[in-house]
Design a protein around this motif. Sequence first.
Motif, PDB file in Angstrom:
ATOM      1  N   ASN A  97       0.832  -1.215   0.000  1.00 40.56           N
ATOM      2  CA  ASN A  97       0.000   0.000   0.000  1.00 40.56           C
ATOM      3  C   ASN A  97       0.865   1.262   0.000  1.00 40.56           C
ATOM      4  O   ASN A  97       0.526   2.273   0.619  1.00 40.56           O
ATOM      5  N   ALA A 119       1.910  -3.585   9.541  1.00 38.71           N
ATOM      6  CA  ALA A 119       0.502  -3.480   9.131  1.00 38.71           C
ATOM      7  C   ALA A 119      -0.027  -2.072   9.403  1.00 38.71           C
ATOM      8  O   ALA A 119      -0.698  -1.475   8.557  1.00 38.71           O
ATOM      9  N   ARG A 120       0.307  -1.535  10.577  1.00 33.88           N
ATOM     10  CA  ARG A 120      -0.129  -0.170  10.908  1.00 33.88           C
ATOM     11  C   ARG A 120       0.467   0.841   9.934  1.00 33.88           C
ATOM     12  O   ARG A 120      -0.225   1.714   9.400  1.00 33.88           O
ATOM     13  N   GLY A 123      -1.078   0.778   6.552  1.00 29.44           N
ATOM     14  CA  GLY A 123      -2.521   0.994   6.494  1.00 29.44           C
ATOM     15  C   GLY A 123      -3.301  -0.280   6.193  1.00 29.44           C
ATOM     16  O   GLY A 123      -4.367  -0.230   5.581  1.00 29.44           O
ATOM     17  N   VAL A 124      -2.763  -1.419   6.633  1.00 30.37           N
ATOM     18  CA  VAL A 124      -3.462  -2.697   6.437  1.00 30.37           C
ATOM     19  C   VAL A 124      -4.393  -2.927   7.624  1.00 30.37           C
ATOM     20  O   VAL A 124      -3.950  -2.979   8.764  1.00 30.37           O
ATOM     21  N   GLU A 125      -5.686  -3.041   7.341  1.00 26.78           N
ATOM     22  CA  GLU A 125      -6.667  -3.241   8.411  1.00 26.78           C
ATOM     23  C   GLU A 125      -6.739  -4.712   8.800  1.00 26.78           C
ATOM     24  O   GLU A 125      -6.881  -5.578   7.942  1.00 26.78           O
ATOM     25  N   VAL A 126      -6.620  -4.952  10.093  1.00 22.36           N
ATOM     26  CA  VAL A 126      -6.706  -6.323  10.604  1.00 22.36           C
ATOM     27  C   VAL A 126      -8.075  -6.487  11.260  1.00 22.36           C
ATOM     28  O   VAL A 126      -8.312  -6.008  12.365  1.00 22.36           O
ATOM     29  N   ASN A 127      -8.983  -7.143  10.534  1.00 21.66           N
ATOM     30  CA  ASN A 127     -10.342  -7.336  11.042  1.00 21.66           C
ATOM     31  C   ASN A 127     -10.597  -8.804  11.345  1.00 21.66           C
ATOM     32  O   ASN A 127     -11.572  -9.386  10.903  1.00 21.66           O
ATOM     33  N   ASP A 128      -9.689  -9.406  12.081  1.00 24.44           N
ATOM     34  CA  ASP A 128      -9.805 -10.818  12.433  1.00 24.44           C
ATOM     35  C   ASP A 128      -9.715 -10.919  13.959  1.00 24.44           C
ATOM     36  O   ASP A 128      -8.623 -10.933  14.518  1.00 24.44           O
ATOM     37  N   ARG A 144      -3.223 -13.081  13.041  1.00 21.88           N
ATOM     38  CA  ARG A 144      -4.513 -12.586  12.563  1.00 21.88           C
ATOM     39  C   ARG A 144      -4.432 -12.364  11.066  1.00 21.88           C
ATOM     40  O   ARG A 144      -3.373 -12.018  10.527  1.00 21.88           O
ATOM     41  N   ALA A 146      -5.319 -10.634   7.361  1.00 24.81           N
ATOM     42  CA  ALA A 146      -5.610  -9.323   6.777  1.00 24.81           C
ATOM     43  C   ALA A 146      -5.332  -9.411   5.278  1.00 24.81           C
ATOM     44  O   ALA A 146      -4.844 -10.426   4.782  1.00 24.81           O
ATOM     45  N   THR A 147      -5.643  -8.335   4.571  1.00 24.87           N
ATOM     46  CA  THR A 147      -5.418  -8.303   3.124  1.00 24.87           C
ATOM     47  C   THR A 147      -4.758  -6.987   2.747  1.00 24.87           C
ATOM     48  O   THR A 147      -5.178  -5.917   3.191  1.00 24.87           O
TER      49      THR A 147
END
Length: 200
Positions: A97, A119-120, A123-128, A144, A146-147
Amino acid sequence: MNGDTGFSAAMLALMLILPLSALLARRLPVGSTLKMAAAWAAIFAVALLAVTAARHNGVRLADVPVALGLASEQVSGNMLIIQRSPDGHFWAEVSINGFKQRMLVDSGATTSAISIDTARAAGVEVNDPFGVMMNTANGPMIARRATAGAFNVGPIHAKDIELSVAPSFGPGMIGMNFLSRLKSWRVEGDRMILEPRAAS
């Protein structure tokens, strides 16, 4: 006289002007000046022959740093060539990104992985909320999922790459979920060659 010969002669003459003028300015005896001039001429002639031979054999100036181990990556057409690092592994510059990170290429990893800090930053969102248990070289851990919307390795672009995210993944790794999207990837001696599929 063909074009290459004329070019080589002109380059040799130009390269000799500076050392010859320096020798003349020192006002050395004629014999010493001639010996030093001959030595400089020989040095430049050998260098010029090497460059001319390289041009005829298709060796490009960009290949030299990689061959000497001064650069770890080289782009050749649409392929990425990665030089083995002193630690015995292959490392590549990755843009997640838009955030750049040097990552290990690990064909033994099913999924590409990054740390929580990376990840932070990317800007990778971890929604797990629950994560999944993984066996790693450091033992079992919960990672966890993420994509990454954009996951670029050199000139090779990929979208929507699944990632495993955990605190201890350090610089991260490029796994088989990225490598399997390529047309081919292979190791030849101390080089890993990644070739993308043709754009559709």
